[in-house]
Design a protein around this motif. Structure first.
Motif, PDB file in Angstrom:
ATOM      1  N   ILE A  98       9.137   4.897   7.502  1.00 26.44           N
ATOM      2  CA  ILE A  98       9.667   5.278   8.819  1.00 26.44           C
ATOM      3  C   ILE A  98       8.519   5.507   9.805  1.00 26.44           C
ATOM      4  CG2 ILE A  98      10.868   7.111  10.073  1.00 26.44           C
ATOM      5  CD1 ILE A  98      12.765   5.290   8.614  1.00 26.44           C
ATOM      6  N   PHE A  99       7.522   6.278   9.397  1.00 30.04           N
ATOM      7  CA  PHE A  99       6.402   6.551  10.306  1.00 30.04           C
ATOM      8  C   PHE A  99       5.556   5.308  10.542  1.00 30.04           C
ATOM      9  CE2 PHE A  99       6.905  11.068   8.700  1.00 30.04           C
ATOM     10  CZ  PHE A  99       7.589  11.467   9.828  1.00 30.04           C
ATOM     11  N   GLY A 100       5.440   4.448   9.543  1.00 29.61           N
ATOM     12  CA  GLY A 100       4.707   3.185   9.709  1.00 29.61           C
ATOM     13  C   GLY A 100       5.407   2.242  10.663  1.00 29.61           C
ATOM     14  N   ASN A 101       6.740   2.193  10.608  1.00 30.01           N
ATOM     15  CA  ASN A 101       7.490   1.332  11.512  1.00 30.01           C
ATOM     16  C   ASN A 101       7.445   1.857  12.944  1.00 30.01           C
ATOM     17  OD1 ASN A 101       8.181  -0.353   9.415  1.00 30.01           O
ATOM     18  ND2 ASN A 101      10.186   0.567   9.074  1.00 30.01           N
TER      19      ASN A 101
ATOM     20  N   GLY B 208       9.517  12.720 -10.548  1.00 33.33           N
ATOM     21  CA  GLY B 208       8.383  12.011  -9.944  1.00 33.33           C
ATOM     22  C   GLY B 208       8.816  10.792  -9.148  1.00 33.33           C
ATOM     23  N   ALA B 209       9.795  10.063  -9.679  1.00 36.42           N
ATOM     24  CA  ALA B 209      10.297   8.878  -8.975  1.00 36.42           C
ATOM     25  C   ALA B 209      11.046   9.275  -7.701  1.00 36.42           C
ATOM     26  CB  ALA B 209      11.195   8.065  -9.897  1.00 36.42           C
ATOM     27  N   CYS B 210      11.769  10.388  -7.740  1.00 38.72           N
ATOM     28  CA  CYS B 210      12.473  10.856  -6.532  1.00 38.72           C
ATOM     29  C   CYS B 210      11.482  11.268  -5.449  1.00 38.72           C
ATOM     30  CB  CYS B 210      13.405  12.014  -6.867  1.00 38.72           C
ATOM     31  SG  CYS B 210      14.894  11.514  -7.741  1.00 38.72           S
ATOM     32  N   VAL B 211      10.439  11.964  -5.832  1.00 34.40           N
ATOM     33  CA  VAL B 211       9.403  12.344  -4.864  1.00 34.40           C
ATOM     34  C   VAL B 211       8.752  11.085  -4.293  1.00 34.40           C
ATOM     35  CG1 VAL B 211       7.170  13.495  -4.596  1.00 34.40           C
ATOM     36  CG2 VAL B 211       8.996  14.612  -5.864  1.00 34.40           C
ATOM     37  N   SER B 212       8.509  10.091  -5.146  1.00 31.35           N
ATOM     38  CA  SER B 212       7.936   8.831  -4.672  1.00 31.35           C
ATOM     39  C   SER B 212       8.876   8.124  -3.707  1.00 31.35           C
ATOM     40  CB  SER B 212       7.631   7.897  -5.852  1.00 31.35           C
ATOM     41  OG  SER B 212       6.618   8.418  -6.647  1.00 31.35           O
ATOM     42  N   GLY B 213      10.167   8.139  -4.007  1.00 28.22           N
ATOM     43  CA  GLY B 213      11.140   7.503  -3.124  1.00 28.22           C
ATOM     44  C   GLY B 213      11.191   8.166  -1.756  1.00 28.22           C
ATOM     45  N   VAL B 214      11.155   9.484  -1.734  1.00 23.66           N
ATOM     46  CA  VAL B 214      11.155  10.214  -0.464  1.00 23.66           C
ATOM     47  C   VAL B 214       9.858   9.929   0.303  1.00 23.66           C
ATOM     48  CG1 VAL B 214      11.081  12.535   0.559  1.00 23.66           C
ATOM     49  CG2 VAL B 214      12.737  12.005  -1.237  1.00 23.66           C
ATOM     50  N   ALA B 215       8.731   9.939  -0.411  1.00 29.54           N
ATOM     51  CA  ALA B 215       7.446   9.651   0.240  1.00 29.54           C
ATOM     52  C   ALA B 215       7.439   8.225   0.794  1.00 29.54           C
ATOM     53  CB  ALA B 215       6.301   9.844  -0.756  1.00 29.54           C
ATOM     54  N   PHE B 216       7.957   7.269   0.038  1.00 33.32           N
ATOM     55  CA  PHE B 216       8.007   5.887   0.507  1.00 33.32           C
ATOM     56  C   PHE B 216       8.878   5.768   1.755  1.00 33.32           C
ATOM     57  CE2 PHE B 216       9.932   1.656   0.589  1.00 33.32           C
ATOM     58  CZ  PHE B 216       8.793   0.878   0.671  1.00 33.32           C
ATOM     59  N   TYR B 217      10.006   6.450   1.754  1.00 31.99           N
ATOM     60  CA  TYR B 217      10.908   6.400   2.912  1.00 31.99           C
ATOM     61  C   TYR B 217      10.202   6.921   4.163  1.00 31.99           C
ATOM     62  CZ  TYR B 217      14.931   7.194   5.904  1.00 31.99           C
ATOM     63  OH  TYR B 217      15.800   7.180   6.952  1.00 31.99           O
TER      64      TYR B 217
ATOM     65  N   MET C  98       0.819  -1.185   0.000  1.00 35.80           N
ATOM     66  CA  MET C  98       0.000   0.000   0.000  1.00 35.80           C
ATOM     67  C   MET C  98       0.873   1.263   0.000  1.00 35.80           C
ATOM     68  SD  MET C  98      -3.009   0.901  -0.101  1.00 35.80           S
ATOM     69  CE  MET C  98      -4.286   1.961   0.364  1.00 35.80           C
ATOM     70  N   ARG C  99       2.005   1.208   0.740  1.00 37.43           N
ATOM     71  CA  ARG C  99       2.905   2.364   0.783  1.00 37.43           C
ATOM     72  C   ARG C  99       3.462   2.679  -0.599  1.00 37.43           C
ATOM     73  NH1 ARG C  99       7.056   0.353   4.985  1.00 37.43           N
ATOM     74  NH2 ARG C  99       6.209  -1.568   4.243  1.00 37.43           N
ATOM     75  N   ILE C 100       3.707   1.646  -1.387  1.00 35.06           N
ATOM     76  CA  ILE C 100       4.257   1.859  -2.733  1.00 35.06           C
ATOM     77  C   ILE C 100       3.229   2.567  -3.608  1.00 35.06           C
ATOM     78  CG2 ILE C 100       5.119   0.712  -4.804  1.00 35.06           C
ATOM     79  CD1 ILE C 100       6.240  -1.469  -2.947  1.00 35.06           C
ATOM     80  N   ALA C 101       1.979   2.137  -3.531  1.00 36.46           N
ATOM     81  CA  ALA C 101       0.933   2.760  -4.345  1.00 36.46           C
ATOM     82  C   ALA C 101       0.716   4.215  -3.929  1.00 36.46           C
ATOM     83  CB  ALA C 101      -0.366   1.972  -4.223  1.00 36.46           C
ATOM     84  N   VAL C 102       0.695   4.473  -2.634  1.00 32.47           N
ATOM     85  CA  VAL C 102       0.494   5.845  -2.145  1.00 32.47           C
ATOM     86  C   VAL C 102       1.671   6.730  -2.547  1.00 32.47           C
ATOM     87  CG1 VAL C 102       0.324   7.259  -0.049  1.00 32.47           C
ATOM     88  CG2 VAL C 102      -1.019   5.179  -0.258  1.00 32.47           C
ATOM     89  N   SER C 103       2.884   6.219  -2.374  1.00 31.13           N
ATOM     90  CA  SER C 103       4.049   7.034  -2.739  1.00 31.13           C
ATOM     91  C   SER C 103       4.124   7.237  -4.251  1.00 31.13           C
ATOM     92  CB  SER C 103       5.340   6.417  -2.206  1.00 31.13           C
ATOM     93  OG  SER C 103       5.547   5.137  -2.751  1.00 31.13           O
ATOM     94  N   GLY C 104       3.700   6.252  -5.040  1.00 26.96           N
ATOM     95  CA  GLY C 104       3.640   6.426  -6.490  1.00 26.96           C
ATOM     96  C   GLY C 104       2.651   7.511  -6.881  1.00 26.96           C
ATOM     97  N   PHE C 105       1.494   7.520  -6.220  1.00 24.16           N
ATOM     98  CA  PHE C 105       0.498   8.556  -6.484  1.00 24.16           C
ATOM     99  C   PHE C 105       1.035   9.929  -6.106  1.00 24.16           C
ATOM    100  CE2 PHE C 105      -3.142  11.156  -5.143  1.00 24.16           C
ATOM    101  CZ  PHE C 105      -3.843  11.193  -6.341  1.00 24.16           C
TER     102      PHE C 105
END
Length: 150
Positions: free
Chosen positions: A143-146, A130-139, A1-8
């Motif tokens: 972190i907050f999910g963990n 876009g991929a860099c923003v997604s990578g930062v969002a995923f990170y 789910m984190r991947i889809a949200v960060s991709g969006f």
């Protein structure tokens, strides 16, 4: 789910970047009322977002599948994957563009020459952004999910 949200989030950031480079400095547009300009910007943003999601949809699905396959490695090396994934996605997109020659003259150049041209093309930097923003969002989502899980 984190991947889809960060991709969006990456797609939305790319659309906002495209809109930010619109013709805002054109003096003829200064005569447009604020409400009309806002409606036009909203309509354009909606259309661009739909187009971008259609374009990025397969990339997000591939990222989800890769995320499921490499889940353990991603959890152990979160920062490395968050930094490497945007570059991998950008090179993949450049490879796709290089594999589809635009003309017979481009086909004669060979794949490596077209790939190098795709890497140097300024238009393809939007995919990297876009991929860099997604990578930062995923990170940060990871972190907050963990932290909440612990």
């Amino acid at each position: 789910m984190r991947i889809a949200v960060s991709g969006f989030i990456g797609v939305v950031a790319s659309v906002l970047l495209v809109l930010a480079h619109g013709p805002h400095g054109d003096p003829s547009l200064l005569r447009v009322p604020l409400f009309g300009g806002a409606l036009r910007a909203l309509a354009l943003a909606t259309l661009l977002l739909q187009f971008a999601l259609i374009l990025a949809g397969p990339l997000i699905v591939v990222a989800i599948v890769c995320g499921l396959l490499l889940k353990r490695s991603i959890e152990r090396n979160l920062l490395r994957w968050s930094l490497a994934a945007p570059i991998i996605v950008w090179l993949f997109v450049c490879g796709i563009f290089a594999s589809i020659p635009s003309s017979p003259a481009a086909a004669a150049q060979g794949f490596l020459n077209r790939f190098a041209a795709a890497i140097l093309a300024m238009d393809n930097l939007l995919f990297l952004f876009g991929a860099c923003v997604s990578g930062v969002a995923f990170y940060f989502l990871s972190i907050f999910g963990n932290r909440r899980a612990a």
